[in-house]
Design a protein around this motif. Sequence first.
Motif, PDB file in Angstrom:
ATOM      1  N   GLU A   1      40.300  41.332  34.158  1.00  0.00           N
ATOM      2  CA  GLU A   1      39.630  40.037  34.231  1.00  0.00           C
ATOM      3  C   GLU A   1      38.107  40.220  34.236  1.00  0.00           C
ATOM      4  O   GLU A   1      37.376  39.442  33.613  1.00  0.00           O
TER       5      GLU A   1
ATOM      6  N   ASP B   1      45.212  37.307  49.654  1.00  0.00           N
ATOM      7  CA  ASP B   1      45.400  36.772  48.303  1.00  0.00           C
ATOM      8  C   ASP B   1      45.546  35.269  48.475  1.00  0.00           C
ATOM      9  O   ASP B   1      46.481  34.806  49.134  1.00  0.00           O
TER      10      ASP B   1
ATOM     11  N   GLU C   1      37.435  35.892  36.833  1.00  0.00           N
ATOM     12  CA  GLU C   1      37.463  35.368  35.465  1.00  0.00           C
ATOM     13  C   GLU C   1      36.247  34.490  35.176  1.00  0.00           C
ATOM     14  O   GLU C   1      35.727  34.487  34.061  1.00  0.00           O
TER      15      GLU C   1
ATOM     16  N   ASP D   1      40.741  45.682  42.244  1.00  0.00           N
ATOM     17  CA  ASP D   1      41.767  44.956  41.488  1.00  0.00           C
ATOM     18  C   ASP D   1      41.058  44.079  40.458  1.00  0.00           C
ATOM     19  O   ASP D   1      39.837  43.947  40.476  1.00  0.00           O
ATOM     20  N   PHE D   2      41.825  43.489  39.557  1.00  0.00           N
ATOM     21  CA  PHE D   2      41.319  42.533  38.560  1.00  0.00           C
ATOM     22  C   PHE D   2      40.285  43.147  37.593  1.00  0.00           C
ATOM     23  O   PHE D   2      39.356  42.462  37.167  1.00  0.00           O
TER      24      PHE D   2
ATOM     25  N   ASN E   1      41.455  34.440  43.872  1.00  0.00           N
ATOM     26  CA  ASN E   1      40.864  35.766  43.699  1.00  0.00           C
ATOM     27  C   ASN E   1      40.645  36.057  42.220  1.00  0.00           C
ATOM     28  O   ASN E   1      39.547  36.444  41.793  1.00  0.00           O
ATOM     29  N   ARG E   2      41.689  35.869  41.441  1.00  0.00           N
ATOM     30  CA  ARG E   2      41.623  36.143  40.007  1.00  0.00           C
ATOM     31  C   ARG E   2      40.632  35.202  39.315  1.00  0.00           C
ATOM     32  O   ARG E   2      39.827  35.631  38.479  1.00  0.00           O
TER      33      ARG E   2
ATOM     34  N   ALA F   1      35.273  42.942  40.140  1.00  0.00           N
ATOM     35  CA  ALA F   1      36.499  43.599  40.582  1.00  0.00           C
ATOM     36  C   ALA F   1      36.153  44.580  41.701  1.00  0.00           C
ATOM     37  O   ALA F   1      35.168  45.314  41.623  1.00  0.00           O
TER      38      ALA F   1
ATOM     39  N   ASP G   1      45.186  30.919  41.335  1.00  0.00           N
ATOM     40  CA  ASP G   1      44.958  32.182  42.032  1.00  0.00           C
ATOM     41  C   ASP G   1      43.445  32.325  42.194  1.00  0.00           C
ATOM     42  O   ASP G   1      42.726  32.643  41.247  1.00  0.00           O
TER      43      ASP G   1
END
Length: 207
Positions: free
Chosen positions: A155, A128, A142, A151-152, A137-138, A148, A135
């Motif tokens: 987003e 991460d 986005e 996770d996410f 990764n996020r 994804a 962030d």
Amino acid sequence: MSRSWSPRSRRRYAAPRPRSLWRKVLDYGLTIIILGLLILLAARLDRVETRQTQGAAIINDGDSITLGTERIRMRGIDAPEYTQTCRRNGVDYACGTLARQSLVRLIAGRPVTCSGWQRDRYGRLLGDCKAGGTDLNRAQVEAGWAVAFGDFESEEATARAAKVGIWAGTFDQPQDWRDSHHGEVVERKHGTLASIGDAVREIFRFW
């Protein structure tokens, strides 16, 4: 006035019997086994201890970087491979290159910090990662330059609805593209639930 006394029964206390030799051996053996299991459990817990690395990042592609000697695969996301192409408005374009450029912009020359404990089949730390308060990764999901991958999901849904990044056209899922072009073994998703499952398996995998 006479009183009558009833005799009170006396309780007999027997001395505890000494433990037999076999009982002593059994107790000592159980103690050794328990201590051994505790030592092994401590060693397993050390393997799931979070590791952190930081420094100036070399951006390899849209979801992998190098910090010093540590190669990082960003956890929970999957970006187009560097040589992968996607299609938009009827024209092929280098979406893998653009995914890398997106990560370059997000990092913006700042030091990067990554933390994690798992590793993928290539030995890269599943991390991460952050640059300043971003962030990474996020943010890649986005921005629409990664999907994804365990996770996410929320987003990704937002980016898909906004048709940003690769969602503005059509594309092969990065995992499918790798399989069709390089014949790689399908990579298991590595999101939050997968991390918890791996930690439990690692703790109880004594042999």
